[in-house]
Enzyme design. Structure first.
Site, PDB file in Angstrom:
ATOM      1  N   GLY A 177      31.950 -34.410 -11.619  1.00  0.00           N
ATOM      2  CA  GLY A 177      30.971 -35.091 -12.465  1.00  0.00           C
ATOM      3  C   GLY A 177      30.719 -36.524 -12.017  1.00  0.00           C
ATOM      4  O   GLY A 177      29.580 -36.977 -11.940  1.00  0.00           O
TER       5      GLY A 177
ATOM      6  N   GLU B 245      24.411 -32.445 -25.850  1.00  0.00           N
ATOM      7  CA  GLU B 245      23.842 -31.112 -25.705  1.00  0.00           C
ATOM      8  C   GLU B 245      23.713 -30.474 -27.088  1.00  0.00           C
ATOM      9  O   GLU B 245      24.371 -30.886 -28.033  1.00  0.00           O
ATOM     10  CB  GLU B 245      24.764 -30.231 -24.865  1.00  0.00           C
ATOM     11  CG  GLU B 245      24.967 -30.766 -23.468  1.00  0.00           C
ATOM     12  CD  GLU B 245      25.540 -29.697 -22.547  1.00  0.00           C
ATOM     13  OE1 GLU B 245      24.754 -28.946 -21.972  1.00  0.00           O
ATOM     14  OE2 GLU B 245      26.770 -29.621 -22.423  1.00  0.00           O
TER      15      GLU B 245
ATOM     16  N   GLU C  25      29.076 -33.013 -18.914  1.00  0.00           N
ATOM     17  CA  GLU C  25      30.145 -32.642 -19.839  1.00  0.00           C
ATOM     18  C   GLU C  25      31.365 -32.362 -19.002  1.00  0.00           C
ATOM     19  O   GLU C  25      31.343 -31.461 -18.157  1.00  0.00           O
ATOM     20  CB  GLU C  25      29.768 -31.385 -20.640  1.00  0.00           C
ATOM     21  CG  GLU C  25      28.764 -31.628 -21.735  1.00  0.00           C
ATOM     22  CD  GLU C  25      29.179 -32.682 -22.728  1.00  0.00           C
ATOM     23  OE1 GLU C  25      30.401 -32.924 -22.880  1.00  0.00           O
ATOM     24  OE2 GLU C  25      28.285 -33.291 -23.328  1.00  0.00           O
TER      25      GLU C  25
ATOM     26  N   CYS D 198      37.237 -27.175 -22.388  1.00  0.00           N
ATOM     27  CA  CYS D 198      37.317 -28.634 -22.370  1.00  0.00           C
ATOM     28  C   CYS D 198      37.629 -29.157 -23.757  1.00  0.00           C
ATOM     29  O   CYS D 198      38.039 -30.300 -23.917  1.00  0.00           O
ATOM     30  CB  CYS D 198      36.060 -29.250 -21.788  1.00  0.00           C
ATOM     31  SG  CYS D 198      34.583 -28.706 -22.590  1.00  0.00           S
TER      32      CYS D 198
ATOM     33  N   ASN E  25      34.239 -21.178 -17.279  1.00  0.00           N
ATOM     34  CA  ASN E  25      35.004 -20.822 -18.484  1.00  0.00           C
ATOM     35  C   ASN E  25      34.159 -20.278 -19.628  1.00  0.00           C
ATOM     36  O   ASN E  25      34.683 -19.594 -20.502  1.00  0.00           O
ATOM     37  CB  ASN E  25      35.865 -22.005 -18.944  1.00  0.00           C
ATOM     38  CG  ASN E  25      35.039 -23.188 -19.385  1.00  0.00           C
ATOM     39  OD1 ASN E  25      33.913 -23.371 -18.945  1.00  0.00           O
ATOM     40  ND2 ASN E  25      35.592 -24.001 -20.257  1.00  0.00           N
TER      41      ASN E  25
HETATM   42  C1  UN1 Z   1      33.998 -24.468 -27.671  1.00  0.00           C
HETATM   43  O1  UN1 Z   1      35.080 -25.012 -27.787  1.00  0.00           O
HETATM   44  O2  UN1 Z   1      33.555 -23.700 -28.550  1.00  0.00           O
HETATM   45  O3  UN1 Z   1      33.569 -26.151 -21.185  1.00  0.00           O
HETATM   46  C2  UN1 Z   1      33.097 -24.663 -26.537  1.00  0.00           C
HETATM   47  C3  UN1 Z   1      33.956 -26.166 -22.337  1.00  0.00           C
HETATM   48  C4  UN1 Z   1      32.986 -26.633 -23.372  1.00  0.00           C
HETATM   49  C5  UN1 Z   1      32.658 -25.601 -24.368  1.00  0.00           C
HETATM   50  C6  UN1 Z   1      33.648 -25.501 -25.446  1.00  0.00           C
HETATM   51  N1  UN1 Z   1      31.799 -27.124 -22.739  1.00  0.00           N
HETATM   52  O4  UN1 Z   1      35.064 -25.795 -22.629  1.00  0.00           O
END
Ligand code: UN1
Length: 476
Positions: free
Chosen positions: A228, A456, A245, A279, A147
């Site tokens: 995960g 992170e 994550e 996410c 993504n």
């Molecule tokens: C964001 O919302 O700017 O996989 C980043 C994801 C997250 C990154 C979101 N690790 O959606």
């Protein structure tokens, strides 16, 4: 075929992955090497061999390379953004924005390479001094999702290299092109051979090989909760350091005193931009009774006006879903929500000028927090709207989830904003802002089932990518 980068060589593979655009399945982005576990073996051996010299480079040398990577990403943001939009499906504006974010991350960590610091203390014993310093963790395996095909590889690779580690990157099968360009840019920027390795391929082959490899010291993963969880168990078997994550079911609370327009725009952007495939997406809109009906009217109207289409069309705001299986899964959740008694607005599959995986954003009205559609991460453009009686109920509902990545509140009352910041069980809290769309220089991560291990990004990235050494010295 685009090749893997192992020990400074572009290695062909016996097999190739077809990378097709989710916006137009007739658009073949390219053929990408499908690596094997032998490729991981070679990459791990190369990364191990390259580690001592790379760890011993001057911070200036590492900063210069990272800075060159940042500059190249910046200079090529239009071209890379277009490639990213083709392979992932997000709009051109989002794809270019993501590339710029990747550039900024490299520049930030170029600076951080020069700022690795420690502590000097007097020992409790006379004439003894104690020094706490940071050293690289070693060889790190980075496993990234589809993504954010360039930003997430960047926010794992840049700190890994800045702090003197060597890297094996495995990008998602659906989106190898952006990571491949990043590998080319790193090679052009003069990264020594073996320091950065790219092994594209399947999770079940390349990912598994990385996680189980005895010469890989640490794993950073972004992806789904089930993967995960398995990865954490596997990594623990090898006593590897691990950072995960994973998912979210992020709540956005809208209180009666919210500015309606700010709230609607924050919810719209948090829930539906990037096709909801984040996410950090706002998937539970928790709305106080007094503003509920006005909010529902306005967000339904705005959702309906969103321009859904081919990401390469500059008027498109929302691109397609990433793949057929993901779209099918989203559509199943739309049915689940309806069966559970929610009133579904939108959510249907859309035809387009090209054959792709388009879906109208969905609102699940009159939802309850105990519905499956309000508890499980959908990872698509779907959001539940849950009505609550007051602030306390809003907080209880917001926290009633197995996840804890980001959360938000729209209110004009400082007291409620502060109380929400304090009581939210999430790693990131937003006030009058979408739950998604984060800065690159501050920690990113969550609580409960969303994250595992150190944060992170920002200076906190050092916690994962370095290991501290405590040295004692007697003056004699
Ligand atoms: C964001 O919302 O700017 O996989 C980043 C994801 C997250 C990154 C979101 N690790 O959606």
């Amino acid at each position: 075929m685009k090749r893997n980068l192992v020990d400074g060589e572009w290695l062909p593979a016996a097999d190739a992955l077809e990378n097709r655009s989710p916006a137009d399945v007739s658009d073949l982005v390219g053929l990408y090497a499908r690596g094997s576990s032998e490729d991981v073996d070679r990459a791990a051996a190369a990364a191990r061999a390259a580690l001592p010299d790379w760890a011993a480079t001057s911070p200036q040398q590492r900063a210069d390379i990272l800075d060159r990577v940042g500059a190249a990403l910046l200079a090529r943001a239009d071209e890379i953004g277009r490639l990213l939009a083709r392979e992932e499906g997000k709009s051109l504006a989002e794809a270019k924005g993501e590339t710029l974010r990747a550039a900024q991350i490299f520049r930030f960590f170029a600076g951080e390479a020069l700022r690795v610091s420690g502590d000097a203390l007097a020992s409790v014993r006379p004439d003894v001094s104690v020094d706490v310093s940071r050293e690289p963790v070693g060889v790190v395996g980075l496993i990234t999702p589809w993504n954010f095909p360039i930003a997430i590889p960047a926010w794992k690779t840049a700190p890994a290299l800045a702090y003197g580690n060597t890297v094996i990157l495995k990008p998602a099968e659906q989106t190898p092109a952006s990571a491949h360009v990043l590998a080319e840019i790193l090679a052009d920027a003069g990264i020594p051979k073996g320091v950065f390795n790219l092994v594209m391929g399947q999770g079940s082959v390349v990912g598994e090989a990385i996680v189980g490899h005895p010469s890989i010291d640490a794993i950073s993963f972004t992806g789904s909760v089930p993967v995960g969880r398995r990865l954490a168990v596997e990594a623990a078997r090898g006593l590897k350091k691990v950072q995960l994550e994973m998912g979210g079911k992020n709540p956005m609370v809208v209180l009666n005193d919210a500015d309606l327009e700010i709230a609607v725009q924050a919810c719209l952007s948090g829930a539906f931009f990037s096709t909801g495939q984040r996410c950090t997406a706002s998937s539970r809109l928790i709305v106080e009774a007094g503003i509920h009906d006005a909010f529902v009217d306005r967000i339904s109207e705005c959702a309906d006006a969103l321009c859904i289409g081919n990401p390469l069309d500059p008027t498109t705001q929302i691109g397609p879903v990433v793949s057929r299986p993901q779209l099918d899964s989203n559509l199943r959740y739309v049915d689940v929500a309806r069966d559970e008694g929610a009133e579904v607005v939108g959510g249907e599959e859309l035809g387009g000028a090209t054959e792709g995986f388009y879906q109208r954003p969905a609102l699940f009205l009159n939802a309850r927090n105990d519905m499956r559609s309000s508890r499980e991460e959908i990872f698509g453009p779907c959001a539940s709207v849950i009505k609550v009686g007051d602030f306390d109920e809003a907080v209880a509902v917001a926290n009633d989830t197995e996840f804890g990545l980001s959360s938000g509140i729209c209110t004009s009352n400082l007291k409620f904003a502060r109380a929400f910041r304090q009581s939210s069980e999430a790693g990131m809290v937003m006030v009058n802002l979408p739950t998604a769309g984060v800065d690159y220089h501050v920690p990113f991560g969550g609580r409960k089932g969303s994250s595992y291990g150190q944060r992170e990004q920002g200076r906190y990235a050092a916690e994962f990518y370095t290991s501290v050494k405590t040295a004692y010295e007697f003056a004699g």
